[in-house]
Design a protein around this motif. Structure first.
Motif, mmCIF file in Angstrom:
data_model
loop_
_atom_site.group_PDB
_atom_site.id
_atom_site.type_symbol
_atom_site.label_atom_id
_atom_site.label_comp_id
_atom_site.label_asym_id
_atom_site.label_seq_id
_atom_site.Cartn_x
_atom_site.Cartn_y
_atom_site.Cartn_z
ATOM 1 N N LEU A 82 0.835 -1.200 0.000
ATOM 2 C CA LEU A 82 0.000 0.000 0.000
ATOM 3 C C LEU A 82 0.872 1.253 0.000
ATOM 4 O O LEU A 82 0.559 2.239 -0.658
ATOM 5 C CB LEU A 82 -0.926 -0.020 1.216
ATOM 6 N N THR A 83 1.974 1.207 0.708
ATOM 7 C CA THR A 83 2.899 2.342 0.735
ATOM 8 C C THR A 83 4.125 1.990 -0.094
ATOM 9 O O THR A 83 4.764 0.982 0.143
ATOM 10 C CB THR A 83 3.370 2.643 2.166
ATOM 11 N N THR A 84 4.430 2.815 -1.055
ATOM 12 C CA THR A 84 5.667 2.602 -1.807
ATOM 13 C C THR A 84 6.442 3.906 -1.843
ATOM 14 O O THR A 84 5.896 4.963 -2.146
ATOM 15 C CB THR A 84 5.415 2.135 -3.254
ATOM 16 N N VAL A 85 7.691 3.808 -1.512
ATOM 17 C CA VAL A 85 8.554 4.982 -1.492
ATOM 18 C C VAL A 85 8.797 5.487 -2.910
ATOM 19 O O VAL A 85 8.900 6.690 -3.137
ATOM 20 C CB VAL A 85 9.887 4.646 -0.783
ATOM 21 N N SER A 86 8.837 4.590 -3.875
ATOM 22 C CA SER A 86 9.184 4.991 -5.244
ATOM 23 C C SER A 86 8.201 6.002 -5.819
ATOM 24 O O SER A 86 8.608 6.984 -6.453
ATOM 25 C CB SER A 86 9.275 3.767 -6.149
ATOM 26 N N THR A 87 6.913 5.801 -5.607
ATOM 27 C CA THR A 87 5.925 6.750 -6.126
ATOM 28 C C THR A 87 6.034 8.085 -5.403
ATOM 29 O O THR A 87 5.984 9.145 -6.026
ATOM 30 C CB THR A 87 4.500 6.188 -5.965
ATOM 31 N N PHE A 88 6.204 8.026 -4.103
ATOM 32 C CA PHE A 88 6.360 9.239 -3.300
ATOM 33 C C PHE A 88 7.563 10.051 -3.780
ATOM 34 O O PHE A 88 7.470 11.255 -4.022
ATOM 35 C CB PHE A 88 6.502 8.842 -1.827
ATOM 36 N N VAL A 89 8.693 9.382 -3.963
ATOM 37 C CA VAL A 89 9.910 10.069 -4.399
ATOM 38 C C VAL A 89 9.764 10.586 -5.828
ATOM 39 O O VAL A 89 10.177 11.709 -6.134
ATOM 40 C CB VAL A 89 11.139 9.140 -4.262
ATOM 41 N N SER A 90 9.154 9.805 -6.709
ATOM 42 C CA SER A 90 9.002 10.263 -8.094
ATOM 43 C C SER A 90 8.107 11.498 -8.175
ATOM 44 O O SER A 90 8.341 12.380 -9.007
ATOM 45 C CB SER A 90 8.462 9.146 -8.986
ATOM 46 N N GLU A 91 7.107 11.581 -7.316
ATOM 47 C CA GLU A 91 6.262 12.776 -7.310
ATOM 48 C C GLU A 91 7.022 13.987 -6.783
ATOM 49 O O GLU A 91 6.876 15.092 -7.307
ATOM 50 C CB GLU A 91 4.991 12.522 -6.501
ATOM 51 N N ILE A 92 7.843 13.793 -5.778
ATOM 52 C CA ILE A 92 8.656 14.905 -5.269
ATOM 53 C C ILE A 92 9.638 15.371 -6.341
ATOM 54 O O ILE A 92 9.798 16.571 -6.574
ATOM 55 C CB ILE A 92 9.382 14.502 -3.969
ATOM 56 N N VAL A 93 10.272 14.425 -7.022
ATOM 57 C CA VAL A 93 11.206 14.781 -8.100
ATOM 58 C C VAL A 93 10.473 15.521 -9.213
ATOM 59 O O VAL A 93 10.975 16.514 -9.750
ATOM 60 C CB VAL A 93 11.924 13.518 -8.632
ATOM 61 N N LYS A 94 9.275 15.070 -9.552
ATOM 62 C CA LYS A 94 8.471 15.744 -10.579
ATOM 63 C C LYS A 94 8.180 17.186 -10.169
ATOM 64 O O LYS A 94 8.305 18.108 -10.975
ATOM 65 C CB LYS A 94 7.165 14.987 -10.809
ATOM 66 N N PHE A 95 7.821 17.386 -8.906
ATOM 67 C CA PHE A 95 7.565 18.743 -8.422
ATOM 68 C C PHE A 95 8.829 19.594 -8.462
ATOM 69 O O PHE A 95 8.782 20.772 -8.817
ATOM 70 C CB PHE A 95 7.007 18.726 -6.997
ATOM 71 N N LYS A 97 11.418 19.256 -10.471
ATOM 72 C CA LYS A 97 11.776 19.542 -11.863
ATOM 73 C C LYS A 97 10.846 20.565 -12.500
ATOM 74 O O LYS A 97 11.237 21.259 -13.431
ATOM 75 C CB LYS A 97 11.780 18.258 -12.689
ATOM 76 N N SER A 98 9.625 20.648 -12.015
ATOM 77 C CA SER A 98 8.669 21.587 -12.606
ATOM 78 C C SER A 98 8.822 22.999 -12.043
ATOM 79 O O SER A 98 8.076 23.894 -12.421
ATOM 80 C CB SER A 98 7.240 21.094 -12.395
ATOM 81 N N THR A 100 8.013 24.249 -9.290
ATOM 82 C CA THR A 100 6.904 24.759 -8.487
ATOM 83 C C THR A 100 7.310 24.674 -7.022
ATOM 84 O O THR A 100 8.309 24.057 -6.674
ATOM 85 C CB THR A 100 5.628 23.923 -8.705
ATOM 86 N N ASN A 101 6.545 25.276 -6.198
ATOM 87 C CA ASN A 101 6.827 25.238 -4.762
ATOM 88 C C ASN A 101 6.020 24.148 -4.067
ATOM 89 O O ASN A 101 5.674 24.285 -2.905
ATOM 90 C CB ASN A 101 6.515 26.596 -4.132
ATOM 91 N N HIS A 102 5.729 23.071 -4.782
ATOM 92 C CA HIS A 102 4.875 22.029 -4.220
ATOM 93 C C HIS A 102 5.643 20.870 -3.592
ATOM 94 O O HIS A 102 5.069 20.127 -2.801
ATOM 95 C CB HIS A 102 3.944 21.469 -5.294
ATOM 96 N N ALA A 103 6.902 20.695 -3.927
ATOM 97 C CA ALA A 103 7.650 19.522 -3.468
ATOM 98 C C ALA A 103 7.772 19.479 -1.948
ATOM 99 O O ALA A 103 7.456 18.459 -1.324
ATOM 100 C CB ALA A 103 9.035 19.485 -4.105
ATOM 101 N N TYR A 104 8.237 20.554 -1.367
ATOM 102 C CA TYR A 104 8.474 20.541 0.075
ATOM 103 C C TYR A 104 7.191 20.502 0.897
ATOM 104 O O TYR A 104 7.117 19.744 1.864
ATOM 105 C CB TYR A 104 9.383 21.700 0.483
ATOM 106 N N PRO A 105 6.151 21.269 0.542
ATOM 107 C CA PRO A 105 4.902 21.117 1.309
ATOM 108 C C PRO A 105 4.335 19.695 1.232
ATOM 109 O O PRO A 105 3.884 19.146 2.245
ATOM 110 C CB PRO A 105 3.947 22.120 0.659
ATOM 111 N N TYR A 106 4.374 19.106 0.039
ATOM 112 C CA TYR A 106 3.866 17.740 -0.110
ATOM 113 C C TYR A 106 4.681 16.761 0.735
ATOM 114 O O TYR A 106 4.129 15.907 1.429
ATOM 115 C CB TYR A 106 3.892 17.338 -1.585
ATOM 116 N N MET A 107 5.992 16.908 0.694
ATOM 117 C CA MET A 107 6.860 16.028 1.465
ATOM 118 C C MET A 107 6.619 16.203 2.967
ATOM 119 O O MET A 107 6.470 15.228 3.698
ATOM 120 C CB MET A 107 8.328 16.319 1.132
ATOM 121 N N TYR A 108 6.554 17.444 3.425
ATOM 122 C CA TYR A 108 6.348 17.697 4.853
ATOM 123 C C TYR A 108 4.975 17.236 5.325
ATOM 124 O O TYR A 108 4.841 16.684 6.413
ATOM 125 C CB TYR A 108 6.555 19.175 5.181
#
Length: 129
Positions: A82-95, A97-98, A100-108
């Motif tokens: 149910l929890t996979t680090v790979s999807t979480f990390v890929s979304e942070i990397v996507k943020f 690279k784009s 945007t200021n979304h990576a850190y709020p999403y991660m936190y």
């Protein structure tokens, strides 16, 4: 370990279904709500199994192989898929690279929510005796 493989499809299918929520929040269309929900639910299942194992150990001492195996199969199979680090990390990397200021709020938000809920659940298991 083979026992946990029986529960893995349930975690993977649940995650896949929850991924349909990504981009569906009207106020925050950038927020991957499905991944967030899957990671939080998986964290809750995982910490519940840790807390259950702790309570059983404290109350009953040594308990049987199948009880321990079943609890750990839920943690490894269901919560692990149910929890996979790979999807979480890929979304942070996507943020990141784009630009945007979304990576850190999403991660936190993800890590903070999982940690707070886990501390609360484990605290209940340990200190409510």
């Amino acid at each position: 370990m083979s026992y946990s493989m029986l529960l893995a499809p349930l975690g993977a299918i649940s995650r896949w279904q929850l991924s349909k929520l990504n981009g569906k929040l009207v106020a925050f269309p950038w927020f991957p709500a499905g991944t967030f929900a899957a990671n939080i639910l998986g964290s809750i299942v995982s910490i519940l199994t840790v807390a259950l194992e702790y309570r059983l150990e404290v109350q009953y001492g040594d308990f049987d192989f199948w009880t321990v195996g079943s609890i750990r199969a839920v943690r490894i199979g269901l919560a692990g898929c149910l929890t996979t680090v790979s999807t979480f990390v890929s979304e942070i990397v996507k943020f990141l690279k784009s630009n945007t200021n979304h990576a850190y709020p999403y991660m936190y938000w993800t890590l903070g929510t999982a940690a707070a809920i886990s501390a609360f659940i484990y605290g209940l298991a340990v200190y409510s005796m």
